[in-house]
Design a protein around this motif. Structure first.
Motif, PDB file in Angstrom:
ATOM      1  N   UNK A  84      24.797 -28.894  35.271  1.00 55.65           N
ATOM      2  CA  UNK A  84      25.924 -27.966  35.252  1.00 55.65           C
ATOM      3  C   UNK A  84      26.076 -27.272  33.889  1.00 55.65           C
ATOM      4  N   UNK A  85      25.751 -27.991  32.820  1.00 54.27           N
ATOM      5  CA  UNK A  85      25.913 -27.462  31.468  1.00 54.27           C
ATOM      6  C   UNK A  85      24.600 -27.589  30.694  1.00 54.27           C
ATOM      7  N   UNK A  86      23.541 -26.944  31.168  1.00 56.05           N
ATOM      8  CA  UNK A  86      22.223 -27.126  30.530  1.00 56.05           C
ATOM      9  C   UNK A  86      22.189 -26.659  29.079  1.00 56.05           C
ATOM     10  N   UNK A  87      22.856 -25.560  28.771  1.00 55.51           N
ATOM     11  CA  UNK A  87      22.814 -25.039  27.402  1.00 55.51           C
ATOM     12  C   UNK A  87      23.606 -25.936  26.448  1.00 55.51           C
ATOM     13  N   UNK A  88      24.754 -26.411  26.910  1.00 60.72           N
ATOM     14  CA  UNK A  88      25.572 -27.289  26.070  1.00 60.72           C
ATOM     15  C   UNK A  88      24.876 -28.617  25.826  1.00 60.72           C
ATOM     16  N   UNK A  89      24.309 -29.201  26.879  1.00 57.80           N
ATOM     17  CA  UNK A  89      23.622 -30.485  26.715  1.00 57.80           C
ATOM     18  C   UNK A  89      22.396 -30.332  25.814  1.00 57.80           C
ATOM     19  N   UNK A  90      21.684 -29.238  25.955  1.00 59.48           N
ATOM     20  CA  UNK A  90      20.510 -29.020  25.105  1.00 59.48           C
ATOM     21  C   UNK A  90      20.927 -28.857  23.646  1.00 59.48           C
ATOM     22  N   UNK A 192      31.236 -20.580  30.483  1.00 60.83           N
ATOM     23  CA  UNK A 192      31.755 -21.665  29.649  1.00 60.83           C
ATOM     24  C   UNK A 192      30.607 -22.404  28.969  1.00 60.83           C
ATOM     25  N   UNK A 193      29.543 -22.650  29.715  1.00 62.90           N
ATOM     26  CA  UNK A 193      28.372 -23.335  29.161  1.00 62.90           C
ATOM     27  C   UNK A 193      27.771 -22.539  28.010  1.00 62.90           C
ATOM     28  N   UNK A 194      27.611 -21.245  28.203  1.00 63.65           N
ATOM     29  CA  UNK A 194      27.026 -20.402  27.154  1.00 63.65           C
ATOM     30  C   UNK A 194      27.926 -20.361  25.923  1.00 63.65           C
ATOM     31  N   UNK A 195      29.236 -20.259  26.131  1.00 61.77           N
ATOM     32  CA  UNK A 195      30.163 -20.203  24.998  1.00 61.77           C
ATOM     33  C   UNK A 195      30.150 -21.516  24.229  1.00 61.77           C
TER      34      UNK A 195
END
Length: 255
Positions: A84-90, A192-195
C-alpha cells in the motif's frame, strides 16, 4: 492466522488487498507466497529462515530487496504496508540502512533509529483542520472529540504501522497511535505515499514529530465514543503532565 474483521472502519484502506491475501493464506499458501502473488510491492517476500545469522533485518532488505517474513499477523500487515505504501516503506528502509552504516547495531537505538522504528511500527497519518491538530497535540481530549466533533468529517486518518494494525485486530480502548501530520489528502493513498516518502528524514524522525492518539476515540470508529463520558477515562485519555484543572470544567470531564 487469527480471523480479521474487515468491516471495522480503520481497515477500510486495507480491506480489498488484505482480504485477498488472507484468503490465500487460509487456502494453505505460505504467507511470503501469498504476499508475492499480489505483485504490488517493490520487494520480494521470503521465509524468515532466509535471513542469515548476524545480518540486520533492515540491512538485508536494503542489500537484497527481499523481506524475511514469518507467519502471523505482524508480518502479514507489514507485507500489506509494503504494497500500500511502497515509496514510504522503501524510504524508511533507506534511512534505516543509512543509520546502520553510520552507527552499526548498538544495544540501544539512537534517536534517529528509534524514531524510524516508532514510525514503521506504530504511525498513523492525519490530515486535519488546524483546530483538531492543535487540540490533539495539547491532549485537550474534550475539545478534540466533543467540542470539535463536527470538524472530524473534514479529517482523514490512515493507519500505517504494522504493529498498530496487528494490535487492533483485537481492539482495546488503550491502543494508541503515534500520529504524523500529513499535508497531502489522506483519502488518496498513492498521493499520501508519495508525499510521505518525500517528507521523511532521519533528522525529522529523531525529533519525534508525533502526537499520541487513542485510536478508538476517533468519531465513528467505535460505538461507545458517542457518549462524551467515553473520554473521561484518564487511564487512556491522559492529561498533559503539567495540566491543571480548568475553571468551569466539571469534575470527570476530559481535559
Amino acid at each position: 492466522m487469527v480471523a480479521i474483521d474487515w468491516a471495522v472502519p480503520w481497515l477500510a484502506p486495507w480491506r480489498e488487498l488484505g482480504r485477498a491475501v488472507a484468503q490465500r493464506v487460509a487456502a494453505g499458501e505460505a504467507l511470503p507466497q501469498a504476499l508475492n502473488q499480489a505483485a504490488l510491492a517493490p520487494v520480494r517476500f521470503v521465509p524468515q529462515s532466509d535471513l542469515p545469522s548476524g545480518v540486520a533485518y533492515e540491512q538485508y532488505i536494503f542489500d537484497t530487496g527481499c523481506v524475511p517474513t514469518r507467519d502471523g499477523l505482524h508480518d502479514f500487515f507489514n507485507g500489506l504496508c509494503w504494497m500500500q505504501f511502497p515509496l514510504t516503506k522503501k524510504r524508511l528502509n533507506q534511512l534505516q540502512a543509512a543509520q546502520i552504516a553510520h552507527s552499526g547495531i548498538q544495544p540501544v537505538r539512537g534517536p534517529a533509529r528509534d524514531g524510524l522504528t516508532v514510525f514503521d511500527e506504530n504511525a498513523a497519518f492525519l490530515q486535519a483542520p488546524d483546530p483538531l491538530w492543535d487540540a490533539l497535540v495539547a491532549k485537550d481530549w474534550y475539545r478534540l472529540f466533543v467540542t470539535l466533533r463536527p470538524l472530524w468529517p473534514q479529517a482523514h486518518l490512515v493507519l500505517f504501522g504494522h504493529a498498530l494494525l496487528e494490535k487492533l485486530v483485537s481492539p482495546r480502548k488503550a491502543i494508541t497511535a503515534h500520529v504524523y501530520r500529513a499535508q497531502a489528502a489522506s483519502n488518496s493513498i498513492a498521493n499520501l505515499d508519495a508525499w510521505m516518502a518525500a517528507d521523511l528524514s532521519a533528522e525529522k524522525l529523531a525529533s519525534k514529530p508525533f502526537a499520541h492518539l487513542p485510536v478508538l476515540g476517533v468519531p465513528g470508529w467505535w460505538g461507545g465514543n458517542e457518549d462524551a463520558a467515553f473520554y473521561a477515562d484518564a487511564t487512556v485519555f491522559r492529561r498533559p503532565k503539567a495540566a491543571t484543572a480548568e475553571p468551569g470544567r466539571r469534575l470527570g470531564e476530559c481535559p
